[in-house]
Design a protein around this motif. Structure first.
Motif, PDB file in Angstrom:
ATOM      1  N   TYR A 130      37.501  -8.239  27.338  1.00 37.73           N
ATOM      2  CA  TYR A 130      36.104  -7.819  27.417  1.00 37.73           C
ATOM      3  C   TYR A 130      35.617  -7.165  26.124  1.00 37.73           C
ATOM      4  O   TYR A 130      34.470  -6.736  26.044  1.00 37.73           O
ATOM      5  N   ALA A 131      36.485  -7.082  25.120  1.00 39.76           N
ATOM      6  CA  ALA A 131      36.089  -6.492  23.842  1.00 39.76           C
ATOM      7  C   ALA A 131      35.208  -7.466  23.071  1.00 39.76           C
ATOM      8  O   ALA A 131      35.498  -8.661  22.995  1.00 39.76           O
ATOM      9  N   LYS A 132      34.119  -6.955  22.507  1.00 38.83           N
ATOM     10  CA  LYS A 132      33.229  -7.818  21.733  1.00 38.83           C
ATOM     11  C   LYS A 132      32.425  -6.997  20.735  1.00 38.83           C
ATOM     12  O   LYS A 132      32.228  -5.792  20.905  1.00 38.83           O
ATOM     13  N   PHE A 133      31.969  -7.684  19.704  1.00 32.06           N
ATOM     14  CA  PHE A 133      31.130  -7.088  18.669  1.00 32.06           C
ATOM     15  C   PHE A 133      29.794  -7.804  18.679  1.00 32.06           C
ATOM     16  O   PHE A 133      29.733  -9.028  18.602  1.00 32.06           O
ATOM     17  N   ILE A 370      38.411  -1.913  35.655  1.00 32.54           N
ATOM     18  CA  ILE A 370      38.366  -1.246  34.357  1.00 32.54           C
ATOM     19  C   ILE A 370      36.921  -1.085  33.908  1.00 32.54           C
ATOM     20  O   ILE A 370      36.036  -1.813  34.344  1.00 32.54           O
ATOM     21  N   VAL A 371      36.716  -0.107  33.026  1.00 22.94           N
ATOM     22  CA  VAL A 371      35.371   0.234  32.564  1.00 22.94           C
ATOM     23  C   VAL A 371      35.246  -0.108  31.086  1.00 22.94           C
ATOM     24  O   VAL A 371      36.105   0.269  30.284  1.00 22.94           O
ATOM     25  N   GLN A 372      34.188  -0.827  30.741  1.00 24.71           N
ATOM     26  CA  GLN A 372      33.896  -1.091  29.333  1.00 24.71           C
ATOM     27  C   GLN A 372      32.761  -0.168  28.876  1.00 24.71           C
ATOM     28  O   GLN A 372      31.811   0.069  29.621  1.00 24.71           O
ATOM     29  N   THR A 373      32.882   0.340  27.665  1.00 29.58           N
ATOM     30  CA  THR A 373      31.870   1.223  27.095  1.00 29.58           C
ATOM     31  C   THR A 373      31.301   0.594  25.835  1.00 29.58           C
ATOM     32  O   THR A 373      32.044   0.026  25.027  1.00 29.58           O
ATOM     33  N   ARG A 374      29.971   0.686  25.674  1.00 23.97           N
ATOM     34  CA  ARG A 374      29.311   0.194  24.463  1.00 23.97           C
ATOM     35  C   ARG A 374      29.142   1.349  23.483  1.00 23.97           C
ATOM     36  O   ARG A 374      28.642   2.408  23.839  1.00 23.97           O
ATOM     37  N   PHE A 375      29.533   1.119  22.238  1.00 25.06           N
ATOM     38  CA  PHE A 375      29.392   2.121  21.193  1.00 25.06           C
ATOM     39  C   PHE A 375      28.423   1.601  20.134  1.00 25.06           C
ATOM     40  O   PHE A 375      28.681   0.570  19.507  1.00 25.06           O
ATOM     41  N   ILE A 383      29.704  -2.197  19.530  1.00 18.64           N
ATOM     42  CA  ILE A 383      31.018  -2.713  19.874  1.00 18.64           C
ATOM     43  C   ILE A 383      31.333  -2.283  21.299  1.00 18.64           C
ATOM     44  O   ILE A 383      30.979  -1.177  21.722  1.00 18.64           O
ATOM     45  N   THR A 384      31.954  -3.174  22.053  1.00 13.94           N
ATOM     46  CA  THR A 384      32.276  -2.912  23.450  1.00 13.94           C
ATOM     47  C   THR A 384      33.763  -3.148  23.672  1.00 13.94           C
ATOM     48  O   THR A 384      34.305  -4.161  23.216  1.00 13.94           O
ATOM     49  N   PHE A 385      34.412  -2.218  24.356  1.00 17.84           N
ATOM     50  CA  PHE A 385      35.815  -2.419  24.724  1.00 17.84           C
ATOM     51  C   PHE A 385      36.159  -1.532  25.914  1.00 17.84           C
ATOM     52  O   PHE A 385      35.374  -0.669  26.318  1.00 17.84           O
ATOM     53  N   THR A 386      37.335  -1.753  26.479  1.00 17.79           N
ATOM     54  CA  THR A 386      37.749  -1.042  27.686  1.00 17.79           C
ATOM     55  C   THR A 386      38.165   0.384  27.354  1.00 17.79           C
ATOM     56  O   THR A 386      38.982   0.608  26.455  1.00 17.79           O
ATOM     57  N   THR A 387      37.610   1.331  28.093  1.00 19.10           N
ATOM     58  CA  THR A 387      37.886   2.743  27.826  1.00 19.10           C
ATOM     59  C   THR A 387      38.459   3.495  29.029  1.00 19.10           C
ATOM     60  O   THR A 387      39.119   4.515  28.862  1.00 19.10           O
ATOM     61  N   HIS A 388      38.182   3.030  30.251  1.00 18.71           N
ATOM     62  CA  HIS A 388      38.610   3.765  31.440  1.00 18.71           C
ATOM     63  C   HIS A 388      39.069   2.806  32.540  1.00 18.71           C
ATOM     64  O   HIS A 388      38.740   1.619  32.520  1.00 18.71           O
ATOM     65  N   LYS A 389      39.803   3.351  33.479  1.00 15.92           N
ATOM     66  CA  LYS A 389      40.211   2.622  34.671  1.00 15.92           C
ATOM     67  C   LYS A 389      39.615   3.303  35.896  1.00 15.92           C
ATOM     68  O   LYS A 389      39.429   4.514  35.913  1.00 15.92           O
ATOM     69  N   PHE A 390      39.332   2.500  36.912  1.00 18.22           N
ATOM     70  CA  PHE A 390      38.846   3.050  38.166  1.00 18.22           C
ATOM     71  C   PHE A 390      40.021   3.492  39.034  1.00 18.22           C
ATOM     72  O   PHE A 390      41.045   2.806  39.109  1.00 18.22           O
TER      73      PHE A 390
END
Length: 462
Positions: A130-133, A370-375, A383-390
């Motif tokens: 799920y990581a992307k730029f 899992i949680v993706q966060t946009r920075f 940039i978006t990548f996984t930062t947390h788990k539920f």
């Protein structure tokens, strides 16, 4: 000492090279000073090597701001991944990945190309589908692009379909949960990220995309799917006797409002007669907006934890609790799920199960938690990548495990332990679609949610 070395190199270069070198040195100075407290010598050394690699190949005639911003972009991404990615990665590792990518380019390369190469190399090393730029650049025909309506993930270089959306072109064409997409328009997708592959699937409305699919138990085959712009109907409902049936296909921006509206219409339709219970169907629901799933869980709970998030950073780790007010008036709830129930849908199922508010019937859910966060990045892009788990209310992880049903209806090869196991062929049919799992759900609810009475009724049907 590192900066003195850079200065010595500068004196040996031409005037244009000196300018670029000074720019680079100042960029690194600002980045390193802001992170110096948290950096070890290995990280600083790796960043200096990245500095030299960038300087050795960047186009010396590029504008000062252009070169500086591209270098800043690389360092922003390094910092954000090192600080927030769900698995620990050091500054030195990320800087080395970037340096390796940059060294593959010839002298005189455009700064933007170097930045993109470094960023994509880092993302490819994350093992995060799920990581992307996103550079915030849209094609001219973006407003006329269509899609086929699938929720998917990337596994071993292949797209795995979590579920096609209800009523989507993909569903109508025959795409099924679990299908592996190994080619798009007769081109292999090996080496592509999930985002790049999905961009190839999207295209002008009215055209078709040719998918090469490998399905379990069958040979690979080609499937043409039309690209359209369509709208998913998030909620629909029906009433079977005194049992209300609510189908949630996707968690969109208005799902909670639509649920409240549907419940009101159900009460009107039944003339105010008392309902004995509710069946909530989230089979093949690939998820959607997590916030909406939390609101729906809250709508059926009086109290208790709905879901929590856990990551390397305390910031962003949260616990979501229910508030007083049960829209179902504490009437029994049965949830129908299958192996394509994923993400936000799993949050709803887990919240109602762990708070003893619902019984789950079906198969083990998909297991995407899992949680993706946009920075945001400067001067543009994100940039978006996984930062947390539920984590469920019971403190269990959803990702990779899924939610187990109380009553297992066959069809899933993964281990699932419940208080009863039923063959779907023994279930009665229900509705226009002659849905057997729904038939079993209605039978279970009509027997007062008694496992013994339910299994005895099934035996009598045989």
């Amino acid at each position: 000492m590192a900066y003195k070395r850079d200065a010595d190199v500068c004196r040996m270069k031409t005037k244009s090279k000196v300018c670029v070198c000074i720019i680079t040195m100042f960029v690194f100075a600002s980045i390193l000073s802001s992170n110096a407290a948290g950096q070890n010598s290995d990280g600083q050394r790796a960043l200096n090597i990245l500095n030299e690699a960038y300087l050795s190949v960047v186009n010396k005639n590029a504008g000062r701001n252009y070169s500086e911003n591209s270098l800043k972009l690389i360092h922003q991404v390094i910092e954000k991944i090192a600080r927030s990615y769900i698995e620990p990665l050091s500054i030195s590792e990320l800087a080395n990945y970037s340096s390796s990518a940059i060294r593959g380019y010839p002298s005189g390369t455009d700064p933007k190309s170097l930045a993109n190469a470094a960023i994509h190399e880092m993302l490819s090393r994350l093992d995060d589908p799920y990581a992307k730029f996103d550079e915030h650049s849209k094609p001219r025909n973006a407003g006329r692009l269509g899609n086929i309506g699938i929720e998917a993930t990337m596994i071993d270089g292949q797209i795995k379909v979590i579920a096609p959306l209800d009523g989507s072109p993909a569903q109508k064409a025959g795409v099924q949960p679990g299908d592996l997409i190994i080619g798009i328009d007769r081109e292999k997708i090996n080496g592509l990220t999930l985002e790049e592959a999905m961009k190839r699937i999207r295209g002008p409305c009215g055209t078709e995309v040719l998918l090469q699919i490998r399905r379990k138990g069958s040979r690979k085959f080609d499937l043409s799917v039309p690209r359209t712009r369509f709208q998913v109907k998030e909620i629909r409902y029906d009433v079977f006797g005194d049992i209300a049936y609510i189908r949630i296909t996707f968690f969109g921006p208005n799902t909670e409002k639509l649920l409240r509206k549907s419940l009101g219409e159900i009460r009107q339709k039944t003339g105010g007669a008392g309902l004995s219970g509710y069946i909530i169907d989230i089979r093949s629901n690939p998820g959607g907006l997590v916030g909406q799933a939390i609101l729906l869980a809250d709508a059926f709970l009086e109290n208790g934890m709905i879901v929590g998030t856990s990551g390397r950073q305390v910031k962003g780790s949260r616990r979501y609790n229910a508030h007083r007010g049960d829209l179902a008036d504490n009437k029994p709830i049965l949830i129908l799920q299958n192996e394509a129930t994923a993400s936000a849908a799993e949050i709803l199922a887990a919240a109602l199960r762990d708070n003893h508010r619902a019984v789950i019937m079906g198969t083990r859910s998909y297991g995407k938690g899992i949680v993706q966060t946009r920075f945001p990045l400067t001067p543009k892009g994100q940039i978006t990548f996984t930062t947390h788990k539920f984590l469920t209310a019971a403190g269990k992880q959803i990702d990779g495990r899924g939610i187990l049903p109380h009553i297992v209806v066959n069809g899933d090869t993964r281990p699932a332990y419940g208080i009863a196991t039923v063959s779907i062929n023994h279930c009665p049919t229900a509705g226009k679609a002659r849905d057997r799992m729904l038939g079993c759900g209605i039978l279970f609810m009509s027997k007062g949610r008694s496992i013994d009475a339910f299994t005895q009724a099934l035996q009598q049907l045989e």
